[in-house]
Motif scaffolding. Sequence first.
Motif, PDB file in Angstrom:
ATOM      1  N   GLU A  22       0.845  -1.192   0.000  1.00  0.00           N
ATOM      2  CA  GLU A  22       0.000   0.000   0.000  1.00  0.00           C
ATOM      3  C   GLU A  22       0.881   1.243   0.000  1.00  0.00           C
ATOM      4  O   GLU A  22       0.646   2.196  -0.722  1.00  0.00           O
ATOM      5  N   ARG A  67      -3.291  -5.289   4.322  1.00  0.00           N
ATOM      6  CA  ARG A  67      -3.786  -4.421   3.251  1.00  0.00           C
ATOM      7  C   ARG A  67      -4.841  -3.472   3.817  1.00  0.00           C
ATOM      8  O   ARG A  67      -5.905  -3.899   4.277  1.00  0.00           O
ATOM      9  N   PRO A  69      -5.762   1.166   3.688  1.00  0.00           N
ATOM     10  CA  PRO A  69      -5.263   2.517   3.383  1.00  0.00           C
ATOM     11  C   PRO A  69      -4.825   3.281   4.630  1.00  0.00           C
ATOM     12  O   PRO A  69      -4.218   4.335   4.524  1.00  0.00           O
ATOM     13  N   GLN A 120      -2.498  -9.393  -5.090  1.00  0.00           N
ATOM     14  CA  GLN A 120      -1.850  -8.186  -5.584  1.00  0.00           C
ATOM     15  C   GLN A 120      -0.580  -8.478  -6.371  1.00  0.00           C
ATOM     16  O   GLN A 120      -0.135  -7.663  -7.160  1.00  0.00           O
TER      17      GLN A 120
END
Length: 260
Positions: A22, A67, A69, A120
Amino acid sequence: MTAPLFITLILLTGHFSFGILESLWQTLLAIGTAVAAEVSLSRLFRKRWPHLASAYITGISVGILVRTPYYWPFALGSLLSITSKYALRFRNRHLWNPSNFGICALLFLAPEAVAHLSIQWGNHLWPMLVIWILGSIIIGRLKRFHICATYVISFIALAWVRTWITGDAFLAELAPLTGPMYQLFVFFMITDPKTTVSSRAGQMLVAFLVALVEAVLRLAHVVHAPFYALFMVGPIALFIELLMQQYRLAPVAAQPATTT
């Protein structure tokens, strides 16, 4: 120092080739928190400076696998991971793999804010081959390759069983094994020397049981199946072994000392 170098290679390869992080700053926060917590708790409870390789591996694992933000889960995950080493102990051993405990705690407590690394990195073969070769060499030198091999073989066999039960394609069931999350899981979490049982046969049995519980959780559509499987199986196995050792030593300790 081979394990920290290897996990750093996974981080750099994944991030600069496929952008799996991230944010690099979030990962640095996870590493910094793990190191700071290890130093603080070791000085507080053991009165000595710790070796920081384990804390570095824990922090970088949290940084790669979480994971979100947000920044706070990276700090909290590392803090919970390191704290578990000092708080959840039996017979002077911590029971949970630290990063597995911290990540599972985040997934339990904040499922709306936190997920784990999944697709990812995709399933590109060549980066995985490099990781598998280097990982196998390093784990082989540490004499723990049998744990990885048992888990991988069990996963493949149980993937076929799941295919037979669900009707899904075999490659679809097998595909998670080639993702980046599984490289950390296979090479670092299930092989952790501090939280695995002592005998070779026992280690292989536990690896199989982790794969078996994971397969059951996958059939129940549990998203975080591998982490939860290790969270349940590993500490129970280690607790049972330590308890058996305690009972075996008890009669010896109870014998009166002889005099000459």
